[in-house]
Scaffold this active site. Structure first.
Site, short mmCIF file in Angstrom:
data_model
loop_
_atom_site.label_atom_id
_atom_site.label_comp_id
_atom_site.label_asym_id
_atom_site.label_seq_id
_atom_site.Cartn_x
_atom_site.Cartn_y
_atom_site.Cartn_z
CB CYS A 150 -0.91 0.01 1.23
SG CYS A 150 -1.86 1.53 1.41
CG ASP A 188 -2.59 -3.88 -0.77
OD1 ASP A 188 -3.30 -4.06 0.23
OD2 ASP A 188 -2.25 -2.75 -1.16
#
Ligand SMILES: [Ca+2]
Ligand SMILES: [Ca+2]
Ligand SMILES: [Ca+2]
Ligand SMILES: [Ca+2]
Ligand SMILES: [Ca+2]
Ligand SMILES: [Ca+2]
Ligand SMILES: [Ca+2]
Ligand SMILES: [Ca+2]
Ligand SMILES: [Ca+2]
Ligand SMILES: [Ca+2]
Ligand SMILES: [Ca+2]
Ligand SMILES: [Ca+2]
Ligand SMILES: [Ca+2]
Ligand SMILES: [Ca+2]
Ligand SMILES: [Ca+2]
Ligand SMILES: [Ca+2]
Lengths: 165, 165, 165, 165, 165, 165, 165, 165, 165, 165
Positions: G56, G63
């Protein structure tokens, strides 16, 4: 490059022989066996048979089931093509679900004298209800006699979810 | 930033070596092992092998299976790339389902001397029937000998649902 | 309207603190714990961690797994955000699957001194084979030592169906 | 054509009464019970509650879970509408997952004095990890005390597959 | 080509008789039985009944369930068409879920005097919660008395996943 | 090693800020947006929101849904943390299913002025029936106005299978 | 027994070469291509990439996504090992979901000059919401320009069911 | 904190009123409607009704189905509790599957004068065959007349897989 | 009781002939055809072939795929046993995934001169990525030429979910 | 309480008549029809028939399929019990899969003169390959002639996943 010699394959008449007579009447005589090459260790063999069909003895309407057969061999293994022909012989035969499943088990005990065997039939519904009989057998004088009792006692504690579709 | 030192990786010849000779005949000699770094606690390692294929010893037609191998190591672990090459060596080899599964187990016992091992083959159907052999082994003189008996006795009491599609 | 007082939440530094340093090297020091408020009854806590990734120690290629961690707490619970950071610290770390799973268990035993713990890793395939190591631990002098043996002995008798897709 | 007489239904105030006050704060007082008409045989009643939501005690963010409650009644059964209102009372209440599950069990033990009860919460993930606490209880002086130990010891040996989608 | 003689089918009045009176009130008298031809080996028969519906005794609203019935016969088997009519007789009858399931079991014990029987009802949700009662019975003086205790003690340790959709 | 510069991230206040005020009343003002960096090509962004809950405007009982939101951005993207807070603001708000879904769409049109947007809510059942409203919008003067008509006309021709469990 | 001559394989440097440098920073230069041998007929090639992970850009947290890439080649095909290395290069790179998906598409358009391409990312949830961006491209002056518009217009009308578990 | 004022809720008599008369004979008069607050945009509302049951007009045996109803409202929405009572009124009513589905559609057209409506019934099997009728309607003079033709023409091109279990 | 006369079956040499030579090198000459008896109406025939395996042309490692073949016959149908032998002939043959799929299509066009054909290969992953090529063909001068373009244009808009397990 | 009068049910001889002659040879004469009461609107009726079995015309071995039949009636509907008997008449009949499916369609066109009809057979595998023929028909001079072409052109673009288990 073969795991079995010609001699070891000699007793098998149906596998590799396409010109087979399919029996339209119940006939346990079609069953064939061959030698177990691993007598030193107990092990399981399972057959999944989703193409079983017989007739209702009262109304003559066709019944359909998946038959699951699991056994621990002693000296003999059942040959799978002969098992197929045997199950085919129920095609135009009328019997209750409970009787079919017990009969299949007893015919295989007769053929193989196995240490252990179980047969589970899962039939399609009639009138909104389906019936799933299950029977098993452990050879007297072996540890599989007690094992059969245990397996029956703990049978199917997690029934599959059924919605008739 | 490595969990194993170069010394600990020294015995492994196949992993990280792309120029490999694939053996087209059954060959247990390709199997390799490396040291178990956790001898203080028993634990399981499982291999899921959905890309197994061999030939029928009678008709030569190809057979397909998923092979599940689970073992409790003693001093050695099997190296996964060598296991892949070993299973590949059945590709053009003819053997019955029951024989393949027992053979794989025995070859791994020979290689690893494990505390426990089991091998389960789930083959695709021929003539509407599929066959799933399962065998296991527990090392004599360890508690895994009794464990093997127990696991066999309670094997597969909830057969997966099969419909041949 | 809070189930825990401020005092009871005092030891927790990471939850509710977004400005966190993610460690790119393996680092068990990030793990944090807090007090178990239900010491009167044994119970299980399970973590499902489908976003685990590490590197192969031989080739440097990334590995992916779902890690399942279950434990019976004694005096301490692991704080979930710190567990997330701990698992993140394997991201650029090279280790074999079997070593990762054992290491995670041992680090949590060190942190929590739990009555029981087990760790199961289910990795994605490489070369058509996937590996799923499983280890467990029961605290000496408690009934969970025998429980750990039992759970290992009956581990994974119904392997999930894998087809590599 | 009723299985229960009006007298047997007399203690139930919430079922069939739509004008209910939903409590926005945790409130075990809303729980109601009614008489078990089958005291001659032990049996299980399970509630599946996929619509549970509470708040995080640190950050205030909402948490979601499916709560599974199973119990063996002694003299009393819990009325399901009151159970719904009770679970609703966690809606704006802050507590850790582990605490919610233990608290629900203890409140139902207080209400019902059951022979056995267990509560399993399966929460949705936060930061890629989900937490599933499980606790149980067997009444002292009954066979369900030992049963509770057994069920805990064999709890969740086949974790469901989680992929966070 | 029949597995049962006419004599063996003589007691069955409903199967093969389409002009049936469906009873709109609860009526255990419609149940019929026939002889078990396999008294030499214990075995299971399971009925999957996903088309069960009754009414709520408080509000009159319809309830829906799948009922699973499993039993080990002694001398008698229940005829499936009569079971269908029996379950139909709950259609306009009001009773709690817990009472329906116990009542079905007791009526079948009365009819069949079986060695073992269990009944599991899985109802659709009301107000976001669904209820699944389960009861069982083992005949006094047989090994199935202890078996019933065991099966109850290990009942449903892996609850199916429910999301109300 | 960042795909967006600090300047490009400047307008985002909620992401990375844990000390957030959760609004317990419906509040579209919490929604935030940031710049679309790919204005040269139309593309879709979808949000899966399985943790939506609101209240029934008549009875006050909680409702649960999965909300699916898909849109084609023009100049702005919605920031996901602010979307989460916005959906949270329905938590103690009473509205019909049909009204919630239309309201969410209109608030996002107001915020983003998107080329296209659609909102689909799939609610859990009440009284055995579940309701799934779906609405969409295409910006006047763009090809997405006609696209919206087409997508509505072919909406949901393959309804998912629902059994309320 | 080869479908491609050595000449036809000449441009490929990574496949069959295990000693690869994994790039820990975003690097489109690792992408390689080879000649399409079927220019006479348009066809699709799809890559399923469930092992994608990035960071992120605001918080640095990891992620995870499955990336689906489908394209219609013109003169060039992308070599799959180089695609793997390219996707690996996002491992420690920070970017929004929407930006990752558009960037992957644009880099492949630059490499391959394909007739058509689409990229769909399905990310795991953060805070109870998951994001699935989708973009596509059709080459100007070919029928695939209109095809791209059509495919975007009818994109994802049957969203997969998501429950965050 | 309400999305609808008391005035907007005034016409609704059944929701929030538990003391309802369930009609045991087919009765379209129980249906109620309320005002559509979003007349500016066409949208879909779908009802999933898995708890439908009626009787066979020839034999009196019960039939079971899931009924899916989707419509585009004009000025009116159907109230869900009244829809439940309406569907309940088929409980002891005899009709063919094809007739039930057409009748439900026509009754809702009469009540709502919708722009579009479709009804799909998926019945459980009788004698190994299940029947799934589907009908639809588009209001004359609107674009939904042509839409109805299109939806019928492309109806159910991907039939769900059925195996009667 | 035969649907085809002996004359109509005359051209088929492999079906019903178990003594077959399996070719270990790629060999399109094994393909056989027989007459289409329904030339009056266009229709589809699909083959599902989950047991396809070939070799990687660079590394020699085995590849596995499910091949789906669908075609609209003109005057000829392909005989399924010969198709099996043809696909078997890829067993020890090295080719890229994209080349295998195009080659299969072209060989069948050569054999059958069909109105339409498509071939879709779904391969198992290597290095975490799987490849699924799809090609199709419509006969010039028939409406199937345009149909092929349409089917390609709308190909696979709903990719199956892949997680490599 | 009947949806059809006695007069409207008069032509139906098989439903409600259990003493039926099952025909063991292919016999389209058993098919019966009854009047369509909804001639004002076109609609679909689908039959799911998972219990179809026939014989291979070459080898005599049994074949199994699920047959899906969908049609838009004109003046007549097919009676489902007669359809069951008709499909039963293939039980001991030998025909290729492609011929069975076309024959069923043509016999129903002859019986019903429908506006539209389609028949899809999904057979179980033989030798690792399964065959799924699909044919359809639209009545000349109606819009269903063009609809049939469209449905054929877009047939089965998303083949179900098959793994032969
Ligand atoms: Ca089902
Ligand atoms: Ca299957
Ligand atoms: Ca299957
Ligand atoms: Ca699969
Ligand atoms: Ca899989
Ligand atoms: Ca998968
Ligand atoms: Ca999942
Ligand atoms: Ca569900
Ligand atoms: Ca469900
Ligand atoms: Ca469901
Ligand atoms: Ca899910
Ligand atoms: Ca999930
Ligand atoms: Ca099914
Ligand atoms: Ca089913
Ligand atoms: Ca999977
Ligand atoms: Ca399958």
């Amino acid at each position: 490059m073969q795991g079995r010699t010609k001699a070891e394959l000699a007793g098998i008449s149906l596998l590799g022989n396409q010109a087979i007579d399919y029996k339209f009447g119940y006939d346990p005589a079609v069953l064939e066996s061959f030698a177990n090459k691993h007598p030193g260790n107990d092990y399981f063999v399972k057959f999944n048979c989703p193409e079983f069909t017989s007739l209702c003895p009262m109304t003559g309407q066709p019944d359909f089931a998946t038959i699951y057969i699991s056994y621990v061999p002693d000296k003999l293994l059942v040959e799978s093509k002969s098992l197929k022909l045997y199950l085919f012989s129920f095609r135009n035969h009328g019997d209750f679900h409970e009787d079919c499943v017990n009969k299949i088990m007893k015919d295989l005990v007769e053929l193989l004298d196995p240490k252990y065997i179980e047969v589970w039939g899962k039939f399609t519904p009639r009138g909104g209800i389906s019936i799933d009989p299950y029977c098993n057998y452990g050879k007297e004088g072996t540890k599989w006699q007690a094992a059969a009792e245990k397996r029956l006692m703990y049978h199917d504690m997690y029934p599959e979810i059924i919605n008739n579709r």
